[in-house]
Design a protein around this motif. Structure first.
Motif, PDB file in Angstrom:
ATOM      1  N   THR A  96       8.543  -0.353  19.665  1.00 32.08           N
ATOM      2  CA  THR A  96       7.931   0.936  19.966  1.00 32.08           C
ATOM      3  C   THR A  96       7.542   1.718  18.716  1.00 32.08           C
ATOM      4  O   THR A  96       6.672   2.586  18.779  1.00 32.08           O
ATOM      5  CB  THR A  96       8.884   1.808  20.803  1.00 32.08           C
ATOM      6  N   LYS A  97       8.183   1.427  17.578  1.00 36.58           N
ATOM      7  CA  LYS A  97       7.911   2.184  16.362  1.00 36.58           C
ATOM      8  C   LYS A  97       6.510   1.875  15.839  1.00 36.58           C
ATOM      9  O   LYS A  97       6.128   0.717  15.697  1.00 36.58           O
ATOM     10  CB  LYS A  97       8.939   1.853  15.281  1.00 36.58           C
ATOM     11  N   LEU A  98       5.751   2.933  15.560  1.00 37.91           N
ATOM     12  CA  LEU A  98       4.405   2.763  15.023  1.00 37.91           C
ATOM     13  C   LEU A  98       4.470   2.515  13.521  1.00 37.91           C
ATOM     14  O   LEU A  98       5.298   3.108  12.824  1.00 37.91           O
ATOM     15  CB  LEU A  98       3.561   4.010  15.292  1.00 37.91           C
ATOM     16  N   PRO A  99       3.596   1.650  12.993  1.00 35.88           N
ATOM     17  CA  PRO A  99       3.582   1.421  11.545  1.00 35.88           C
ATOM     18  C   PRO A  99       3.032   2.629  10.795  1.00 35.88           C
ATOM     19  O   PRO A  99       2.056   3.241  11.226  1.00 35.88           O
ATOM     20  CB  PRO A  99       2.667   0.204  11.383  1.00 35.88           C
ATOM     21  N   GLU A 100       3.668   2.976   9.688  1.00 37.45           N
ATOM     22  CA  GLU A 100       3.142   4.029   8.814  1.00 37.45           C
ATOM     23  C   GLU A 100       1.786   3.578   8.274  1.00 37.45           C
ATOM     24  O   GLU A 100       1.585   2.410   7.931  1.00 37.45           O
ATOM     25  CB  GLU A 100       4.107   4.278   7.656  1.00 37.45           C
ATOM     26  N   VAL A 101       0.831   4.506   8.199  1.00 41.37           N
ATOM     27  CA  VAL A 101      -0.490   4.153   7.683  1.00 41.37           C
ATOM     28  C   VAL A 101      -1.010   5.284   6.799  1.00 41.37           C
ATOM     29  O   VAL A 101      -0.867   6.466   7.134  1.00 41.37           O
ATOM     30  CB  VAL A 101      -1.488   3.851   8.829  1.00 41.37           C
ATOM     31  N   GLN A 102      -1.556   4.922   5.644  1.00 43.06           N
ATOM     32  CA  GLN A 102      -2.207   5.861   4.740  1.00 43.06           C
ATOM     33  C   GLN A 102      -3.605   5.323   4.439  1.00 43.06           C
ATOM     34  O   GLN A 102      -3.830   4.112   4.473  1.00 43.06           O
ATOM     35  CB  GLN A 102      -1.406   6.042   3.447  1.00 43.06           C
ATOM     36  N   LEU A 103      -4.515   6.228   4.112  1.00 43.18           N
ATOM     37  CA  LEU A 103      -5.928   5.866   4.018  1.00 43.18           C
ATOM     38  C   LEU A 103      -6.599   6.589   2.858  1.00 43.18           C
ATOM     39  O   LEU A 103      -6.376   7.772   2.633  1.00 43.18           O
ATOM     40  CB  LEU A 103      -6.621   6.244   5.335  1.00 43.18           C
ATOM     41  N   ILE A 104      -7.423   5.843   2.104  1.00 40.33           N
ATOM     42  CA  ILE A 104      -8.271   6.405   1.051  1.00 40.33           C
ATOM     43  C   ILE A 104      -9.695   5.907   1.317  1.00 40.33           C
ATOM     44  O   ILE A 104      -9.888   4.724   1.598  1.00 40.33           O
ATOM     45  CB  ILE A 104      -7.820   5.940  -0.354  1.00 40.33           C
ATOM     46  N   PHE A 105     -10.685   6.798   1.227  1.00 41.83           N
ATOM     47  CA  PHE A 105     -12.050   6.338   1.494  1.00 41.83           C
ATOM     48  C   PHE A 105     -13.048   6.932   0.523  1.00 41.83           C
ATOM     49  O   PHE A 105     -12.825   7.980  -0.080  1.00 41.83           O
ATOM     50  CB  PHE A 105     -12.467   6.658   2.941  1.00 41.83           C
ATOM     51  N   SER A 106     -14.174   6.241   0.390  1.00 45.47           N
ATOM     52  CA  SER A 106     -15.285   6.706  -0.443  1.00 45.47           C
ATOM     53  C   SER A 106     -16.602   6.348   0.231  1.00 45.47           C
ATOM     54  O   SER A 106     -16.776   5.219   0.705  1.00 45.47           O
ATOM     55  CB  SER A 106     -15.226   6.062  -1.832  1.00 45.47           C
ATOM     56  N   ILE A 107     -17.513   7.308   0.276  1.00 45.10           N
ATOM     57  CA  ILE A 107     -18.853   7.078   0.820  1.00 45.10           C
ATOM     58  C   ILE A 107     -19.798   6.810  -0.343  1.00 45.10           C
ATOM     59  O   ILE A 107     -19.830   7.562  -1.326  1.00 45.10           O
ATOM     60  CB  ILE A 107     -19.338   8.295   1.625  1.00 45.10           C
ATOM     61  N   GLU A 108     -20.584   5.729  -0.242  1.00 43.60           N
ATOM     62  CA  GLU A 108     -21.468   5.327  -1.327  1.00 43.60           C
ATOM     63  C   GLU A 108     -22.818   4.873  -0.777  1.00 43.60           C
ATOM     64  O   GLU A 108     -22.944   4.592   0.420  1.00 43.60           O
ATOM     65  CB  GLU A 108     -20.807   4.202  -2.146  1.00 43.60           C
ATOM     66  N   SER A 109     -23.796   4.799  -1.648  1.00 45.04           N
ATOM     67  CA  SER A 109     -25.120   4.367  -1.228  1.00 45.04           C
ATOM     68  C   SER A 109     -25.812   3.652  -2.377  1.00 45.04           C
ATOM     69  O   SER A 109     -25.734   4.101  -3.531  1.00 45.04           O
ATOM     70  CB  SER A 109     -25.956   5.579  -0.784  1.00 45.04           C
ATOM     71  N   HIS A 122     -22.809   3.275   2.980  1.00 40.49           N
ATOM     72  CA  HIS A 122     -21.631   2.552   3.443  1.00 40.49           C
ATOM     73  C   HIS A 122     -20.339   3.268   3.076  1.00 40.49           C
ATOM     74  O   HIS A 122     -20.319   4.214   2.288  1.00 40.49           O
ATOM     75  CB  HIS A 122     -21.617   1.123   2.891  1.00 40.49           C
ATOM     76  N   LEU A 123     -19.272   2.753   3.660  1.00 40.42           N
ATOM     77  CA  LEU A 123     -17.948   3.353   3.520  1.00 40.42           C
ATOM     78  C   LEU A 123     -16.978   2.307   2.993  1.00 40.42           C
ATOM     79  O   LEU A 123     -16.902   1.201   3.531  1.00 40.42           O
ATOM     80  CB  LEU A 123     -17.490   3.844   4.896  1.00 40.42           C
ATOM     81  N   HIS A 124     -16.283   2.636   1.913  1.00 41.26           N
ATOM     82  CA  HIS A 124     -15.184   1.813   1.411  1.00 41.26           C
ATOM     83  C   HIS A 124     -13.871   2.471   1.831  1.00 41.26           C
ATOM     84  O   HIS A 124     -13.712   3.693   1.694  1.00 41.26           O
ATOM     85  CB  HIS A 124     -15.214   1.727  -0.120  1.00 41.26           C
ATOM     86  N   LEU A 125     -12.928   1.659   2.309  1.00 42.85           N
ATOM     87  CA  LEU A 125     -11.624   2.185   2.691  1.00 42.85           C
ATOM     88  C   LEU A 125     -10.514   1.296   2.155  1.00 42.85           C
ATOM     89  O   LEU A 125     -10.607   0.066   2.219  1.00 42.85           O
ATOM     90  CB  LEU A 125     -11.462   2.260   4.212  1.00 42.85           C
ATOM     91  N   MET A 126      -9.498   1.927   1.617  1.00 42.83           N
ATOM     92  CA  MET A 126      -8.247   1.250   1.315  1.00 42.83           C
ATOM     93  C   MET A 126      -7.231   1.726   2.347  1.00 42.83           C
ATOM     94  O   MET A 126      -6.889   2.920   2.392  1.00 42.83           O
ATOM     95  CB  MET A 126      -7.762   1.573  -0.099  1.00 42.83           C
ATOM     96  N   VAL A 127      -6.804   0.821   3.206  1.00 45.56           N
ATOM     97  CA  VAL A 127      -5.854   1.156   4.263  1.00 45.56           C
ATOM     98  C   VAL A 127      -4.512   0.540   3.911  1.00 45.56           C
ATOM     99  O   VAL A 127      -4.410  -0.677   3.725  1.00 45.56           O
ATOM    100  CB  VAL A 127      -6.325   0.634   5.636  1.00 45.56           C
ATOM    101  N   VAL A 128      -3.489   1.379   3.791  1.00 44.59           N
ATOM    102  CA  VAL A 128      -2.141   0.890   3.492  1.00 44.59           C
ATOM    103  C   VAL A 128      -1.297   1.018   4.749  1.00 44.59           C
ATOM    104  O   VAL A 128      -1.167   2.110   5.312  1.00 44.59           O
ATOM    105  CB  VAL A 128      -1.486   1.687   2.344  1.00 44.59           C
ATOM    106  N   THR A 129      -0.752  -0.092   5.208  1.00 47.84           N
ATOM    107  CA  THR A 129       0.106  -0.094   6.394  1.00 47.84           C
ATOM    108  C   THR A 129       1.464  -0.671   6.035  1.00 47.84           C
ATOM    109  O   THR A 129       1.582  -1.524   5.153  1.00 47.84           O
ATOM    110  CB  THR A 129      -0.511  -0.930   7.529  1.00 47.84           C
ATOM    111  N   ASP A 130       2.474  -0.188   6.740  1.00 54.14           N
ATOM    112  CA  ASP A 130       3.843  -0.676   6.544  1.00 54.14           C
ATOM    113  C   ASP A 130       4.162  -1.660   7.662  1.00 54.14           C
ATOM    114  O   ASP A 130       4.240  -1.272   8.829  1.00 54.14           O
ATOM    115  CB  ASP A 130       4.827   0.498   6.568  1.00 54.14           C
TER     116      ASP A 130
END
Length: 262
Positions: A96-109, A122-130
């Motif tokens: 039932t425990k949800l994974p921790e998630v953190q997000l960093i993004f940058s919009i570029e063209s 386009h969109l770049h994302l660094m997604v960190v999950t536990d």
């Protein structure tokens, strides 16, 4: 102009705050945010994995950075809850425990080729999950990230085949969705790769910071639509314990500067 110069880390500088960085001009504030967030994840998550995603912004009139990280996390958590309910019907051990998630993004063209006169927004994302000591698999988390992104208005979307657990863009199969794998031929890397799909922040933090510094670069911003040139082409979640900036950011700050998301 003096504030702009003070907030730029020049590409001739190979190391910043003790970390190797890419050979680009960076926004110092965004680079500080990346180091703070990835360092927090490395220290506080049980098994943090950083995954890199790239996707097109298909409709910049619809897509907005306002509450983007919240919208992503809501959709990500919604899918995980649904997935857990289905999983728990099949297994005696309930999850039932949800994974921790953190997000960093940058919009570029940028222009992809001389033959295509329209810039690729386009969109770049660094997604960190536990994974919580592997309670969640890479496959489960990757599906959750891709499905969450595909539900956000204005972004490129994929369809998901639950029987084969693969994604499709029209009729083209994209097994891992928007995930961008690590490049073993990169000229700048720290240490040997443990896996190609992402970084283990417990053991690969230096290379993760180097990779994520790409999102802080100042180039590929000139072609952005005006709505993304007001300090909102970069953003991130804010882990508990990381303080807010003391100064309020102005709407007129230069391209590449940070928009703070709660």
């Amino acid at each position: 102009m003096e504030n702009l110069r003070r907030n730029v880390v020049r590409k001739s500088r190979e190391v910043y705050a003790g970390y190797r960085i890419l050979n680009r001009d960076f926004d110092r504030r965004n680079l500080d945010a990346v180091i703070d967030i990835l360092g927090w994840c490395s220290r506080n998550m049980k098994d943090p994995k950083m995954l890199h995603y790239v996707l097109e912004i298909e409709d910049d009139e619809i897509f907005t950075t306002n509450r983007f990280t919240q919208k992503f996390k809501e959709r990500f958590n919604s899918y995980i809850r649904k997935h857990n309910r289905e999983r728990n019907k099949k297994f005696s051990s309930k999850r039932t425990k949800l994974p921790e998630v953190q997000l960093i993004f940058s919009i570029e063209s940028k222009f992809l080729s001389l033959e295509v006169p329209v810039p690729y927004l386009h969109l770049h994302l660094m997604v960190v999950t536990d994974t919580n000591n592997h309670d969640y698999s890479f496959k489960e988390l990757n599906i959750a990230v891709n499905r969450a992104l595909s539900e956000i208005p204005g972004l490129e979307s994929l369809t998901f085949d639950p029987k084969r657990t693969v994604f499709f863009k029209d009729t083209q199969e994209r097994q891992y969705g928007f995930l961008k794998f690590r490049n073993t031929n990169s000229s700048v890397k720290i240490g040997e790769f443990k896996q190609l799909y992402g970084h283990d922040l417990k053991t690969e933090l230096p290379d993760a910071v180097c990779r994520a510094s790409y999102l802080c670069k100042l180039d590929q911003k000139d072609l952005l639509p005006e709505k993304f040139k007001r300090g909102n082409s970069f953003g991130h979640t804010r882990p508990k314990g990381i303080s807010r900036p003391t100064a309020k950011l102005s709407q007129s700050i230069p391209i590449g500067s940070q928009l703070d998301f709660l």
